[in-house]
Design a protein around this motif. Sequence first.
Motif: not given
Length: 99
Positions: A40-56
């Motif tokens: 669950a933490l990994a999913v939340a962190m993945l979304f944070g990384l995707m947004y912070a790095m502007s990844l699609s």
Amino acid sequence: IEESTVGIYVIKDHPASNELEDTGIVLEGVKVLWDLENVALAVAMLFGLMYAMSLSFPDELRYTFEVIKNVFMEINGVRLSNKALTFKNMAVSLNCVAV
């Protein structure tokens, strides 16, 4: 892992065990976060990384990410694709998610 574009990995010491040795995130074949406490933490962190790095979101995972983002996390869940809306309706009818 090296061939993964985006992913969460889980390593167990023993397949029958519930104990996790490592949980982390892979972006473009590189482990960018590791030793996370749970998936669950990994999913939340993945979304944070995707947004912070502007990844699609990868095309092959777009519906998965759409459901997680819009249905479970309730971020911009106003307009859903037909596939995501069908999933949400099924989940609501089974009392898996709130309306």
